[in-house]
Design a protein around this motif. Sequence first.
Motif, mmCIF file in Angstrom:
data_model
loop_
_atom_site.group_PDB
_atom_site.id
_atom_site.type_symbol
_atom_site.label_atom_id
_atom_site.label_comp_id
_atom_site.label_asym_id
_atom_site.label_seq_id
_atom_site.Cartn_x
_atom_site.Cartn_y
_atom_site.Cartn_z
ATOM 1 N N ASP A 91 79.061 27.548 -6.786
ATOM 2 C CA ASP A 91 79.964 28.040 -5.746
ATOM 3 C C ASP A 91 80.115 27.001 -4.632
ATOM 4 O OD1 ASP A 91 77.405 28.335 -4.729
ATOM 5 O OD2 ASP A 91 77.759 30.303 -3.886
ATOM 6 N N ARG A 92 81.074 27.185 -3.761
ATOM 7 C CA ARG A 92 81.346 26.349 -2.586
ATOM 8 C C ARG A 92 81.580 24.877 -2.929
ATOM 9 N NH1 ARG A 92 76.383 28.783 0.619
ATOM 10 N NH2 ARG A 92 75.499 27.434 -0.910
ATOM 11 N N ASP A 93 82.367 24.619 -3.982
ATOM 12 C CA ASP A 93 82.736 23.249 -4.370
ATOM 13 C C ASP A 93 81.524 22.363 -4.642
ATOM 14 O OD1 ASP A 93 85.508 23.736 -4.189
ATOM 15 O OD2 ASP A 93 85.438 23.426 -2.020
ATOM 16 N N GLN A 94 80.522 22.930 -5.300
ATOM 17 C CA GLN A 94 79.323 22.187 -5.659
ATOM 18 C C GLN A 94 79.205 22.147 -7.182
ATOM 19 O OE1 GLN A 94 75.975 23.183 -2.649
ATOM 20 N NE2 GLN A 94 77.092 25.081 -3.006
ATOM 21 N N SER A 95 78.514 21.135 -7.694
ATOM 22 C CA SER A 95 78.239 21.022 -9.124
ATOM 23 C C SER A 95 76.806 20.550 -9.308
ATOM 24 C CB SER A 95 79.178 20.016 -9.797
ATOM 25 O OG SER A 95 80.478 20.514 -9.877
ATOM 26 N N GLU A 96 76.221 20.935 -10.433
ATOM 27 C CA GLU A 96 74.892 20.452 -10.803
ATOM 28 C C GLU A 96 75.040 19.515 -11.983
ATOM 29 O OE1 GLU A 96 70.404 21.970 -11.909
ATOM 30 O OE2 GLU A 96 72.045 23.412 -11.960
ATOM 31 N N VAL A 97 74.451 18.341 -11.871
ATOM 32 C CA VAL A 97 74.513 17.344 -12.938
ATOM 33 C C VAL A 97 73.203 17.365 -13.721
ATOM 34 C CG1 VAL A 97 73.679 15.440 -11.488
ATOM 35 C CG2 VAL A 97 75.115 14.955 -13.466
ATOM 36 N N ALA A 98 73.327 17.172 -15.020
ATOM 37 C CA ALA A 98 72.162 17.045 -15.901
ATOM 38 C C ALA A 98 72.490 15.959 -16.925
ATOM 39 C CB ALA A 98 71.864 18.364 -16.594
ATOM 40 N N PHE A 99 71.479 15.261 -17.395
ATOM 41 C CA PHE A 99 71.727 14.172 -18.337
ATOM 42 C C PHE A 99 70.485 13.890 -19.159
ATOM 43 C CE2 PHE A 99 70.294 12.439 -14.314
ATOM 44 C CZ PHE A 99 69.272 11.562 -14.684
ATOM 45 N N TRP A 100 70.696 13.292 -20.309
ATOM 46 C CA TRP A 100 69.620 12.690 -21.094
ATOM 47 C C TRP A 100 70.199 11.552 -21.917
ATOM 48 C CZ3 TRP A 100 70.258 12.690 -26.328
ATOM 49 C CH2 TRP A 100 70.951 13.749 -26.933
ATOM 50 N N VAL A 101 69.345 10.583 -22.187
ATOM 51 C CA VAL A 101 69.707 9.431 -23.003
ATOM 52 C C VAL A 101 68.710 9.361 -24.152
ATOM 53 C CG1 VAL A 101 69.847 6.891 -23.006
ATOM 54 C CG2 VAL A 101 70.743 8.184 -21.069
ATOM 55 N N ALA A 102 69.191 8.963 -25.317
ATOM 56 C CA ALA A 102 68.324 8.824 -26.487
ATOM 57 C C ALA A 102 67.185 7.845 -26.175
ATOM 58 C CB ALA A 102 69.136 8.339 -27.677
ATOM 59 N N PRO A 103 65.963 8.152 -26.607
ATOM 60 C CA PRO A 103 64.814 7.298 -26.283
ATOM 61 C C PRO A 103 64.985 5.831 -26.658
ATOM 62 C CG PRO A 103 64.044 9.378 -27.148
ATOM 63 C CD PRO A 103 65.545 9.368 -27.313
ATOM 64 N N SER A 104 65.723 5.535 -27.720
ATOM 65 C CA SER A 104 65.901 4.129 -28.106
ATOM 66 C C SER A 104 66.713 3.346 -27.071
ATOM 67 C CB SER A 104 66.540 4.016 -29.489
ATOM 68 O OG SER A 104 67.729 4.755 -29.565
ATOM 69 N N PHE A 105 67.357 4.065 -26.132
ATOM 70 C CA PHE A 105 68.155 3.410 -25.087
ATOM 71 C C PHE A 105 67.530 3.557 -23.702
ATOM 72 C CE2 PHE A 105 71.080 4.704 -28.491
ATOM 73 C CZ PHE A 105 71.499 3.447 -28.897
ATOM 74 N N TRP A 106 66.317 4.104 -23.623
ATOM 75 C CA TRP A 106 65.638 4.235 -22.343
ATOM 76 C C TRP A 106 65.401 2.844 -21.748
ATOM 77 C CZ3 TRP A 106 61.286 8.427 -23.238
ATOM 78 C CH2 TRP A 106 61.893 9.670 -23.407
ATOM 79 N N GLY A 107 65.508 2.767 -20.446
ATOM 80 C CA GLY A 107 65.236 1.522 -19.742
ATOM 81 C C GLY A 107 66.369 0.513 -19.799
#
Length: 182
Positions: A98-114
């Motif tokens: 609500d109130r023009d807000q958003s929640e972001v979530a993400f993940w990257v495959a472990p072979s691409f970590w770092g």
Amino acid sequence: MVKDLEAQAVIEQPVIETDRFVLRAPRRSDVGLLNMYASDKRVARNSRSLPHPMPPGATEAFVNRALKPEATEKVWILDGSDHGLSEVLGVISLKPLDRDQSEVAFWVAPSFWGTGLARAALRALVEANPTGAKTMFAEIFQDNQASARVVTAAGFEYIGDAETYSVSRGAHVPTWTYLRKL
């Protein structure tokens, strides 16, 4: 029917380009790679909603939900195929609040970590701001300092501690909450 959903998702959801990959709507053809990466205990452990082990059909259901025109949470696949990388590198999503807000979530495959992919994806999503949010939030498990560095590098500021339930851990987990005003 599935092709119709994919076409609708492409129309309603912008492709966001970066130097190393594009952020695009999910496709049915992503299910295999998504399932392989999301089934990794290290990925599930850092997510609120990913179960471990991944039950049969869960990834297909995720893609189908993301493709529905009425889906409120917008999901993008990090697709590196045009840049010599994998077609699926990870996932990033925005859930309108609500109130023009958003929640972001993400993940990257472990072979691409770092490799800076999560940081680049988050920066690109913040810059594009496809939901028109005035504020974005991120909730990071306190034992996931790499993701905390990703959000702070994208201009998110720490605002407090909380806790949330993790499906894969089967427990409430302490979190840090971050905010970015746009």
